[in-house]
Motif scaffolding. Structure first.
Motif, PDB file in Angstrom:
ATOM      1  N   UNK A 232      30.472  50.329  34.659  1.00  0.00           N
ATOM      2  CA  UNK A 232      30.654  50.752  36.040  1.00  0.00           C
ATOM      3  C   UNK A 232      31.118  49.535  36.833  1.00  0.00           C
ATOM      4  N   UNK A 233      32.163  49.715  37.641  1.00  0.00           N
ATOM      5  CA  UNK A 233      32.791  48.565  38.287  1.00  0.00           C
ATOM      6  C   UNK A 233      33.093  48.868  39.751  1.00  0.00           C
ATOM      7  N   UNK A 234      33.414  47.807  40.478  1.00  0.00           N
ATOM      8  CA  UNK A 234      33.962  47.914  41.832  1.00  0.00           C
ATOM      9  C   UNK A 234      35.344  47.278  41.796  1.00  0.00           C
ATOM     10  N   UNK A 235      36.353  47.998  42.273  1.00  0.00           N
ATOM     11  CA  UNK A 235      37.736  47.529  42.229  1.00  0.00           C
ATOM     12  C   UNK A 235      38.231  47.272  43.651  1.00  0.00           C
ATOM     13  N   UNK A 236      38.804  46.071  43.856  1.00  0.00           N
ATOM     14  CA  UNK A 236      39.393  45.710  45.152  1.00  0.00           C
ATOM     15  C   UNK A 236      40.914  45.682  45.010  1.00  0.00           C
ATOM     16  N   UNK A 237      41.613  46.279  45.995  1.00  0.00           N
ATOM     17  CA  UNK A 237      43.077  46.342  45.968  1.00  0.00           C
ATOM     18  C   UNK A 237      43.672  45.453  47.061  1.00  0.00           C
ATOM     19  N   UNK A 238      44.681  44.676  46.692  1.00  0.00           N
ATOM     20  CA  UNK A 238      45.440  43.866  47.648  1.00  0.00           C
ATOM     21  C   UNK A 238      46.917  44.087  47.327  1.00  0.00           C
ATOM     22  N   UNK A 239      47.687  44.501  48.315  1.00  0.00           N
ATOM     23  CA  UNK A 239      49.078  44.863  48.055  1.00  0.00           C
ATOM     24  C   UNK A 239      50.043  43.806  48.582  1.00  0.00           C
ATOM     25  N   UNK A 240      51.147  43.652  47.828  1.00  0.00           N
ATOM     26  CA  UNK A 240      52.191  42.701  48.210  1.00  0.00           C
ATOM     27  C   UNK A 240      52.788  43.087  49.574  1.00  0.00           C
ATOM     28  N   UNK A 241      53.161  42.104  50.399  1.00  0.00           N
ATOM     29  CA  UNK A 241      53.080  40.663  50.131  1.00  0.00           C
ATOM     30  C   UNK A 241      51.793  40.031  50.641  1.00  0.00           C
TER      31      UNK A 241
END
Length: 465
Positions: free
Chosen positions: A68-77
């Protein structure tokens, strides 16, 4: 053009921990994560989520739950690398970490090289080369002073100084080179008096930056402190008291310490690198003689020299030892005369030491090392002997050996410009030296560089950074 593949790596320290972070960066980072991530919300895809968002779910491989995980999203740029980034926070089991990496690679990512995330940040214009190097310094910082210097450089303090220098030089280079196009008309577009004033200011600033490396390097790696003196005056006892451990053997037998004992300790946010040296005396013992030679070598390398003298001895003997060491001390070094064993020293020796005339770079402190008496006063002297205040965030202190070498070359080039102005040489020769200085300054920020230089810098980074 640089590698456009999607890379992955464990960004937290190796080994078992409560939490580990696995990082993906590249054009396919989010789509690869989507292949292995399963949200508790049916049909939810990471590719449809907004930037700078966090999502809970599971990593699934062949219908088996890995974690079980926590995912963080960061988008370009708008990310560290300038590319799409996914950071997976999982439990810190080494098996889980390696299994998630394996799954990501199987789905199209590749393992990152050392420093490749930061290298991509540089290549994508998120930071210049000096700021990228500061990332490694920040990770390695072990004291408040080293941390402050790294933060300042990472925020672009050094880059701003270099950028301002380049802008001024570029203006005059353009004017001087314009003269070359009108050489037959014998006109000057670059006012020589103004150029001299600018060159003198730049020379002064380059020298200041270059000379700051001695302090910056000391702060980064620990202020070098040599503990010197005759045999059996309490040097090893003093080292043990400073380190709060029995690092060095203490004995009444003369010549016990025959080699340099080294250790680093963080005192009030500043790292000090102590060298306990062999006692300096006349001896026929070959091994002890080698140790004494090393003692003198460490004395020359130290920023602070602690000369330990024994107040049991007559004043004339103590004073002669002080004069002997004084002859080997440079004005840039701080000499702290440590009068030891005051608990049962000779009153007349202590009294005469109290009125001993000291120079600007000298201090005197009276201690009993075995009882740790007056150690706080000694530590205060040590801290204030180094201009740590110069490391304030408003000042630029050079800590990087590569930058130091480049600044030396740039300084030599600008000195040639000054000499050329004195000799009234033609604009084409002036322009050549100005261009050379500009070239060196550009090497610091990475505007001019080679693959070999970049490879050497980033190979020393952690994998995952």
């Amino acid at each position: 053009m640089h590698d456009q593949s999607t890379i992955c790596a464990i960004s937290t320290s190796p080994g078992v921990g409560a939490i580990a972070v696995i990082r993906l960066s590249g054009n396919e980072a989010i789509s690869i994560a989507d292949k292995v991530f399963q949200s508790p919300v049916e049909g939810k895809k990471l590719s449809n989520q907004s930037a700078n968002s966090i999502h809970f779910g599971k990593i699934i491989y062949k219908n088996e739950i890995i974690d079980e995980v926590v995912v963080a999203l960061f988008k370009a740029p708008h990310s560290f690398t300038g590319e799409d980034i996914v950071e997976i926070s999982c439990h810190g089991s080494t098996y889980i970490q390696q299994k998630i990496l394996e799954v990501l690679v199987e789905n199209g990512a590749r393992l990152a090289l050392p420093g490749e995330f930061t290298q991509r940040a540089f290549l994508n214009g998120k930071m210049d080369l000096s700021q990228a190097e500061a990332v490694a310094d920040l990770i390695a910082s072990s004291s408040a002073a080293a941390h402050k210097l790294a933060i300042n450089q990472m925020r672009g303090g050094f880059s701003k100084e270099i950028g301002a220098l380049r802008d001024q030089l570029l203006h005059f280079t353009a004017m001087v080179e314009l003269e070359l196009d009108f050489s037959e008309e014998d006109v000057e577009f670059a006012d020589r008096t103004e150029l001299r004033n600018l060159t003198e200011r730049i020379e002064s600033l380059l020298k200041k930056l270059k000379d700051s490396f001695q302090l910056g390097n000391a702060i980064k790696n620990g202020i070098p402190v040599a503990i010197v003196g005759e045999t059996n005056v309490g040097k090893s006892t003093l080292l043990n008291a400073l380190l709060n451990e029995d690092k060095a053997i203490v004995s009444d037998i003369h010549g016990t310490t025959r080699d340099v004992i080294e250790d680093v300790v963080n005192i009030h946010g500043t790292a000090f690198r102590f060298f306990d040296t062999a006692g300096i005396r006349e001896t026929t013992d070959h091994i002890e003689t080698l140790g004494i030679e090393r003692s003198y070598s460490k004395l020359e390398q130290a920023s602070v020299v602690l000369l330990v003298v024994d107040t049991h001895n007559p004043y004339l003997l103590v004073e002669s030892r002080i004069q002997k060491i004084r002859k080997r001390i440079e004005p840039s070094q701080t000499l702290i005369i440590v009068a030891n064993k005051i608990d049962n020293g000779l009153p007349e020796t202590i009294q005469q030491l109290e009125v001993l005339e000291l120079t600007d770079n000298e201090k005197m402190v009276f201690i009993a090392a075995r009882q740790k008496e007056n150690m706080d006063e000694l530590i205060d002297f040590m801290i204030h002997s180094i201009n740590i205040e110069a490391a304030d965030q408003q000042d630029v202190i050079v800590t990087n050996a590569r930058h130091y070498e480049i600044l030396k070359n740039a300084h030599e080039a600008i000195l040639r410009v000054l000499n050329g102005l004195d000799m009234q040489i033609t604009g084409d020769f002036l322009a050549q030296d100005i261009r050379e200085c500009l070239h060196y300054l550009s090497e610091i920020t990475g505007e001019v560089g080679t693959e070999e230089v970049l490879g050497h810098i980033f190979k020393n980074f952690c994998i995952g950074k």
